[in-house]
Design a protein around this motif. Structure first.
Motif, mmCIF file in Angstrom:
data_model
loop_
_atom_site.group_PDB
_atom_site.id
_atom_site.type_symbol
_atom_site.label_atom_id
_atom_site.label_comp_id
_atom_site.label_asym_id
_atom_site.label_seq_id
_atom_site.Cartn_x
_atom_site.Cartn_y
_atom_site.Cartn_z
ATOM 1 N N ILE A 1 -4.665 10.993 -5.505
ATOM 2 C CA ILE A 1 -4.769 9.619 -5.994
ATOM 3 C C ILE A 1 -5.716 8.843 -5.087
ATOM 4 C CG2 ILE A 1 -3.478 7.496 -6.469
ATOM 5 C CD1 ILE A 1 -1.007 9.227 -6.867
ATOM 6 N N PRO A 2 -6.626 8.048 -5.640
ATOM 7 C CA PRO A 2 -7.515 7.243 -4.795
ATOM 8 C C PRO A 2 -6.717 6.423 -3.789
ATOM 9 C CG PRO A 2 -8.179 7.104 -7.090
ATOM 10 C CD PRO A 2 -6.873 7.841 -7.070
ATOM 11 N N ASP A 3 -7.285 6.247 -2.591
ATOM 12 C CA ASP A 3 -6.525 5.629 -1.508
ATOM 13 C C ASP A 3 -6.051 4.218 -1.834
ATOM 14 O OD1 ASP A 3 -8.941 4.393 -1.408
ATOM 15 O OD2 ASP A 3 -9.433 4.958 0.648
ATOM 16 N N TYR A 4 -6.800 3.489 -2.669
ATOM 17 C CA TYR A 4 -6.379 2.128 -2.953
ATOM 18 C C TYR A 4 -5.203 2.083 -3.945
ATOM 19 C CZ TYR A 4 -9.315 2.705 -7.124
ATOM 20 O OH TYR A 4 -9.888 3.159 -8.281
ATOM 21 N N GLN A 5 -4.830 3.243 -4.523
ATOM 22 C CA GLN A 5 -3.691 3.302 -5.432
ATOM 23 C C GLN A 5 -2.487 4.010 -4.816
ATOM 24 O OE1 GLN A 5 -5.033 5.224 -8.983
ATOM 25 N NE2 GLN A 5 -6.463 3.611 -9.547
ATOM 26 N N SER A 6 -2.710 4.737 -3.738
ATOM 27 C CA SER A 6 -1.650 5.550 -3.159
ATOM 28 C C SER A 6 -0.609 4.699 -2.454
ATOM 29 C CB SER A 6 -2.237 6.556 -2.160
ATOM 30 O OG SER A 6 -1.188 7.256 -1.511
ATOM 31 N N LYS A 7 0.648 4.985 -2.719
ATOM 32 C CA LYS A 7 1.737 4.267 -2.063
ATOM 33 C C LYS A 7 1.856 4.665 -0.595
ATOM 34 C CE LYS A 7 4.491 3.786 -6.290
ATOM 35 N NZ LYS A 7 5.792 4.079 -6.944
ATOM 36 N N ASN A 8 1.255 5.776 -0.239
ATOM 37 C CA ASN A 8 1.358 6.265 1.125
ATOM 38 C C ASN A 8 0.205 5.825 2.022
ATOM 39 O OD1 ASN A 8 3.738 7.751 0.562
ATOM 40 N ND2 ASN A 8 2.496 9.362 -0.369
ATOM 41 N N ALA A 9 -0.768 5.141 1.461
ATOM 42 C CA ALA A 9 -1.922 4.730 2.255
ATOM 43 C C ALA A 9 -1.514 3.668 3.273
ATOM 44 C CB ALA A 9 -3.017 4.173 1.345
ATOM 45 N N PRO A 10 -1.958 3.786 4.529
ATOM 46 C CA PRO A 10 -1.652 2.752 5.526
ATOM 47 C C PRO A 10 -2.332 1.445 5.153
ATOM 48 C CG PRO A 10 -3.279 4.296 6.370
ATOM 49 C CD PRO A 10 -2.785 4.867 5.077
ATOM 50 N N ILE A 11 -1.650 0.335 5.375
ATOM 51 C CA ILE A 11 -2.199 -0.968 5.003
ATOM 52 C C ILE A 11 -2.264 -1.886 6.205
ATOM 53 C CG2 ILE A 11 -1.470 -0.826 2.595
ATOM 54 C CD1 ILE A 11 0.904 -2.620 3.325
ATOM 55 N N SER A 12 -3.157 -2.853 6.122
ATOM 56 C CA SER A 12 -3.303 -3.849 7.171
ATOM 57 C C SER A 12 -2.062 -4.739 7.208
ATOM 58 C CB SER A 12 -4.554 -4.685 6.901
ATOM 59 O OG SER A 12 -4.772 -5.623 7.921
ATOM 60 N N SER A 13 -1.721 -5.228 8.384
ATOM 61 C CA SER A 13 -0.446 -5.917 8.581
ATOM 62 C C SER A 13 -0.455 -7.378 8.129
ATOM 63 C CB SER A 13 -0.047 -5.857 10.056
ATOM 64 O OG SER A 13 0.167 -4.534 10.466
ATOM 65 N N TYR A 14 0.684 -7.823 7.658
ATOM 66 C CA TYR A 14 0.924 -9.221 7.293
ATOM 67 C C TYR A 14 2.425 -9.446 7.379
ATOM 68 C CZ TYR A 14 2.245 -7.058 2.875
ATOM 69 O OH TYR A 14 2.855 -6.264 1.931
ATOM 70 N N TRP A 15 2.839 -10.655 7.751
ATOM 71 C CA TRP A 15 4.261 -10.913 7.965
ATOM 72 C C TRP A 15 4.651 -12.336 7.575
ATOM 73 C CZ3 TRP A 15 1.169 -9.125 12.104
ATOM 74 C CH2 TRP A 15 1.389 -7.810 12.532
ATOM 75 N N MET A 16 5.938 -12.504 7.329
ATOM 76 C CA MET A 16 6.582 -13.804 7.403
ATOM 77 C C MET A 16 7.072 -13.973 8.850
ATOM 78 S SD MET A 16 6.255 -15.374 4.610
ATOM 79 C CE MET A 16 6.037 -15.193 2.833
ATOM 80 N N PRO A 17 7.341 -15.202 9.304
ATOM 81 C CA PRO A 17 7.678 -15.419 10.717
ATOM 82 C C PRO A 17 8.825 -14.570 11.251
ATOM 83 C CG PRO A 17 7.175 -17.505 9.689
ATOM 84 C CD PRO A 17 7.180 -16.484 8.588
ATOM 85 N N ASP A 18 9.904 -14.413 10.478
ATOM 86 C CA ASP A 18 11.038 -13.641 10.985
ATOM 87 C C ASP A 18 10.670 -12.171 11.164
ATOM 88 O OD1 ASP A 18 10.755 -13.375 8.231
ATOM 89 O OD2 ASP A 18 12.901 -13.162 7.844
ATOM 90 N N LYS A 19 9.892 -11.619 10.249
ATOM 91 C CA LYS A 19 9.465 -10.226 10.358
ATOM 92 C C LYS A 19 8.451 -10.055 11.490
ATOM 93 C CE LYS A 19 11.981 -8.681 7.020
ATOM 94 N NZ LYS A 19 13.137 -7.771 7.319
ATOM 95 N N PHE A 20 7.641 -11.063 11.705
ATOM 96 C CA PHE A 20 6.686 -11.028 12.813
ATOM 97 C C PHE A 20 7.416 -10.910 14.143
ATOM 98 C CE2 PHE A 20 3.850 -13.260 15.878
ATOM 99 C CZ PHE A 20 2.726 -12.446 15.772
ATOM 100 N N LEU A 21 8.512 -11.647 14.275
ATOM 101 C CA LEU A 21 9.300 -11.605 15.507
ATOM 102 C C LEU A 21 9.971 -10.254 15.715
ATOM 103 C CD1 LEU A 21 10.907 -15.165 15.388
ATOM 104 C CD2 LEU A 21 9.311 -14.319 17.115
ATOM 105 N N GLU A 22 10.191 -9.517 14.628
ATOM 106 C CA GLU A 22 10.830 -8.203 14.720
ATOM 107 C C GLU A 22 9.832 -7.091 15.028
ATOM 108 O OE1 GLU A 22 12.813 -7.595 11.026
ATOM 109 O OE2 GLU A 22 14.252 -9.229 11.322
ATOM 110 N N TRP A 23 8.546 -7.391 14.950
ATOM 111 C CA TRP A 23 7.527 -6.349 15.122
ATOM 112 C C TRP A 23 7.583 -5.738 16.515
ATOM 113 C CZ3 TRP A 23 3.622 -5.788 18.681
ATOM 114 C CH2 TRP A 23 2.699 -4.763 18.430
ATOM 115 N N SER A 24 7.367 -4.426 16.575
ATOM 116 C CA SER A 24 7.185 -3.731 17.843
ATOM 117 C C SER A 24 6.222 -2.585 17.622
ATOM 118 C CB SER A 24 8.519 -3.203 18.388
ATOM 119 O OG SER A 24 9.016 -2.147 17.581
ATOM 120 N N ALA A 25 5.474 -2.262 18.629
ATOM 121 C CA ALA A 25 4.510 -1.175 18.516
ATOM 122 C C ALA A 25 5.208 0.157 18.231
ATOM 123 C CB ALA A 25 3.693 -1.078 19.801
#
Length: 324
Positions: free
Chosen positions: A46-70
Motif C-alpha cells: 500500500i502506498p505510504d500515505y495510505q498505510s496505517k503503519n506508516a510513521p507520522i509526524s507528531s501532534y498533540w493536545m496539551p494533556d497528551k503533550f505532557l505525557e510524551w516521553s522519548a
C-alpha cells in the motif's frame, strides 16, 4: 528542489522495476498459461500515505503533550532530524542588490508545509500534497505552521522539513496554537499548559525543551488567541517562556501579538506597553506583530514607526513581519 528530487527517485525506482521485469521476460520467456498468479495485497504494498503503519509526524493536545516521553515514542526514530544546521554565509560578505537594502534585515516565513495537522508522514510521501518550500536562501527562520482544535494544537516540524531547512542553514520552529473559542479553543487547554508542579515549575515548559532537543528543531512559535483569561494567566505565560529560556537559552521562542498583559486577546498591531512584557526580562526572543497595521485605517497611524520608537526607548530589538 525537494519535489524534483523525489520525482527523480520515483522515476528511477519505476524504471528499475520495469527494466527488471523486461529482463526476466527476455530470459525466461512469457509465463506459461497454466501458472496461476495468486497475489495478495499486503500492507507493504500500500502506498505510504495510505498505510496505517506508516510513521507520522507528531501532534498533540496539551494533556497528551505532557505525557510524551522519548522512551514511549514509537515513531521517534523517524521523526528525529539528523542533519546539522548548516552555517550560512555572513551577510557582511553579500553584495547588496540595491542601495536601500539593509543587511541587518531578517526574514521569517510562516509556512504550512503539509495540508493538515494530523496524518503527515514523517519523511514525506509518494503523493504530491505537500508545499515544497523553494526559497530557503531568502529566509532566516521557518515557522512550521499548523495546529487544529480538532486534531492537535501542538505541532512539531516533520523530519523531512527539518532536514531540508538545516541543509539550507535555516532554523525551524514548531507551533503551539491556542485557538480562539470560535475555532474550538478551550480555556482548559491554556490552563493545562500553565499548570505548575509542587516545586512551582511548569512541566509544560520542560516538555517544550525536551521535545525540541530530541526531535532536533530550534524552538517554538506560541500563538495564544484563546479568550477568557486574566492577568495572572498572562504572568504565568511569561514565566513559562522564561523557564524554557532558562532551561535552554539556545531555543528560540517567538510570541504572537494577541494576548496582552491583562490576559485578554486584543491584537495591538504594534509593539507597546500592552504586549512588550512577553519579550522583556529574558522571555520570548521575538514578537510577530499582527497583520492589521497594513490596513488603511491603521496604516495612517504609523504603527511601525511607533513600534520602532518604543523598542529603542525600552532597549528592545524590533522585529517586523511582512504579510505575504
Amino acid at each position: 528542489m525537494k519535489k524534483s528530487k523525489k520525482f527523480f527517485i520515483r522515476i528511477c525506482l519505476s524504471t528499475g522495476i520495469l527494466a527488471s521485469a523486461t529482463l526476466l521476460t527476455a530470459c525466461f520467456g512469457t509465463p506459461a498459461k497454466h501458472v496461476k498468479a495468486n497475489y495478495k495485497v499486503t500492507a507493504e504494498a500500500i502506498p505510504d500515505y495510505q498505510s496505517k503503519n506508516a510513521p507520522i509526524s507528531s501532534y498533540w493536545m496539551p494533556d497528551k503533550f505532557l505525557e510524551w516521553s522519548a522512551e514511549n515514542d514509537k515513531d521517534l526514530v523517524y521523526n528525529q532530524s539528523r542533519v546539522p544546521l548548516t552555517k550560512r554565509i555572513s551577510p557582511d560578505k553579500l553584495s547588496p542588490s540595491n542601495q536601500n537594502q539593509n543587511k541587518k534585515t531578517k526574514i521569517v516565513a510562516l509556512s504550512m508545509m503539509n495540508s493538515q495537522t494530523s496524518g503527515n508522514p514523517s519523511r514525506g510521501t509518494t503523493k504530491f500534497e505537500s508545499y515544497t518550500f523553494d526559497y530557503w536562501q531568502y529566509i532566516d527562520t521557518l515557522v512550521y505552521w499548523g495546529g487544529s482544535s480538532g486534531e492537535g494544537i501542538i505541532v512539531t516540524p516533520s523530519a523531512d522539513v527539518i532536514d531540508e531547512a538545516h541543509s539550507n542553514g535555516v532554523p525551524v520552529l514548531g507551533t503551539i496554537f491556542l485557538p480562539p473559542k470560535e475555532y474550538g479553543g478551550k480555556v482548559d487547554w491554556v490552563k493545562t499548559m500553565l499548570k505548575k508542579d509542587e516545586q512551582g515549575q511548569y512541566p509544560f515548559a520542560s516538555q517544550m525543551v525536551k521535545v525540541a532537543k530530541t526531535y532536533g528543531f530550534e524552538g517554538w512559535f506560541i500563538n495564544e488567541e484563546t479568550q477568557g483569561l486574566n492577568a495572572d494567566d498572562a504572568a504565568n505565560m511569561k514565566a513559562l517562556i522564561q523557564q524554557v529560556k532558562k532551561e535552554d537559552s539556545s531555543l528560540q521562542i517567538m510570541w504572537y501579538d494577541a494576548m496582552t498583559k491583562d490576559g485578554k486577546v486584543d491584537w495591538q498591531n504594534q509593539l507597546n506597553d500592552q504586549n512588550a512584557t512577553f519579550v522583556q526580562d529574558k522571555a520570548a526572543d521575538a514578537m510577530f506583530l499582527n497583520f492589521w497595521w497594513t490596513q488603511n485605517n491603521l496604516a495612517d497611524q504609523k504603527l511601525l514607526e511607533k513600534s520602532n520608537l518604543y523598542a529603542k526607548n525600552t532597549i528592545l530589538t524590533l522585529i517586523i513581519f511582512m504579510p505575504e
